[in-house]
Scaffold this motif. Structure first.
Motif: not given
Ligand SMILES: Cc1ncc(COP(=O)(O)O)c(C=O)c1O
Length: 404
Positions: A207-211, A174-179
């Motif tokens: 890496k792609e999602k920056n999480i 989700k856009p709110d995913t941290a990890a």
């Protein structure tokens, strides 16, 4: 009042306990108060990495305890610093920093807190059948439904994907995913693991999602699977690795190992614990890790895995042996009720899992070939005896549990 009755009266009763009182341990064995000896292929729940009371850890602990058992983190003490250095060196020198705490659950809660603070996001992707500990946040990312009773708003903060299935990970994002938090071999879940490519793809996705990618190596770390970290075996450098269990060979210690570009942003006062990194436990941890890193030690873990697999797969009741290194699950072709009780009666210990067909073995990494031979002999002896509920010990055990 007998000791077991006192236990009933004075201890809060949250464990199914076998009616056995352990008094002593040495190497791969423990003894009960009647002098009966048990071969410990449960390893005190994967904790006793070097066996029971190993001399290296014991000597380091005693030497440090005579000087200073404990002081809190407002002062520097050498064992914590040297242990952190040693842990960082097992990954990329100068790229990781370490925070010490007391248990696997606390380590995972710390990792999740760091991930949320670092990204400013709240949602976590975890995996079905995973286990991450019993604090409320760790329970909230544990993928076994029966653990979710006391966890508020679980659906708002966690999505559970299938281990091994990148499509399910992608749909959980989700856009709110941290990890993403991943127990790379799901031990209590039944010793499930994915193909090596999955872990690499997972790292690439993060890496792609920056999480952040968190590997919960509470069970798989410290040489348990034949490499020091499971992550390195599959070519991954997670942003955070959590470690606990055997790090101080039986004393409560855990570590959160964080990539420096993330840990560098953690500020004074962001997190703390009283006991984490105390000098006596860290001295024990340093001695334990140095022993595991001795030349040939980890190669031997792999040899022992191959030896166990060769011996066990020969039995018709055994469907397969799952897991890696000395973190193995023996899967039967059918559920085996009361199997652990029968093993205890026959003088050895192993572990159950949430899959009723899978029994876990996680012996000390120092287990010898003779001890493996003994285990296999006793194990087959139990299979030959059968698992009838009418057998004496099982009935005695069931009566004991009923009584309380
Ligand atoms: C993979 C994993 N993570 C976390 C934990 C929690 O560790 P602790 O019981 O030390 O809090 C465990 C405990 O069994 C575990 O197996």
């Amino acid at each position: 009042m007998k000791l077991f009755e006192k236990a009933h009266h004075y201890l809060i009763n949250t464990y199914v306990k076998y009616p056995i009182q352990l008094t002593q341990g040495k190497g791969s064995f423990v003894w009960d108060n009647n002098g009966k000896k048990y071969l410990d292929f449960y390893g005190g729940h994967a904790v006793c990495l070097l066996g029971h009371n190993p001399k290296e850890t014991l000597n380091a602990l005693c030497q440090q305890a005579k000087k200073l058992i404990f002081y809190s983190n407002i002062f520097n003490t050498a064992p914590a610093i040297l242990l952190a250095e040693q842990v960082a060196l097992t990954l990329k020198p100068k790229k990781y920093q370490v925070y010490f705490t007391n248990s696997g659950s606390e380590a995972n809660e710390t990792a999740l807190k760091i991930a949320r603070k670092h990204t400013g996001k709240k949602h976590i992707i975890s995996f079905k059948n995973s286990f991450h500990g019993r604090g409320i946040t760790a329970l909230g990312v544990t993928g076994i439904n029966s653990y979710h009773q006391c966890v508020p708003n679980i659906d708002d903060f966690t999505s559970f994907a299938e281990l091994g299935d990148m499509n399910s990970v992608k749909s959980a994002w989700k856009p709110d995913t941290a990890a993403v938090i991943c127990e790379p071999i799901q031990s209590i879940g039944g010793m499930n693991m994915a193909k090596p490519e999955f872990y690499k793809a997972l790292a690439q996705f993060c890496k792609e999602k920056n999480i952040l990618l968190i590997f919960d190596e509470v069970q798989t770390g410290l040489g348990r699977t034949g490499t020091f970290w499971f992550a390195r075996n599959v070519g991954v450098f997670p942003h955070i690795i959590t470690s606990a269990k055997g790090i101080a060979c039986g004393l409560p210690l855990a570590a959160v190992i964080v990539k420096k570009r993330i840990s560098a942003k953690i500020k004074i006062g962001d997190h703390a614990t009283t006991f984490g990194g105390g000098p006596a436990v860290c001295a024990a941890g340093l001695a334990t890790i140095k022993t595991i890193l001795q030349p040939g030690f980890l190669a031997n873990v792999k040899n022992k895995e191959a030896y166990i697999r060769k011996k066990l797969t020969a039995h018709p009741l055994i469907a397969c042996v799952k897991g890696q290194g000395l973190l193995l699950g023996i899967e039967f072709t059918k559920p085996m009720p009361h199997f652990v009780e029968l093993c205890l009666e026959n003088g050895f210990i192993l572990g159950t899992s949430y899959n009723k067909k899978v029994f876990r073995i996680m012996p000390p990494l120092t287990v010898s070939k003779n001890e493996i031979d003994l285990f296999v002999k006793l194990f087959f002896q139990v299979l030959t005896q059968g698992t009838s509920e009418k057998r004496g010990f099982v009935t005695k055990f069931a009566n004991f549990v009923r009584k309380f």
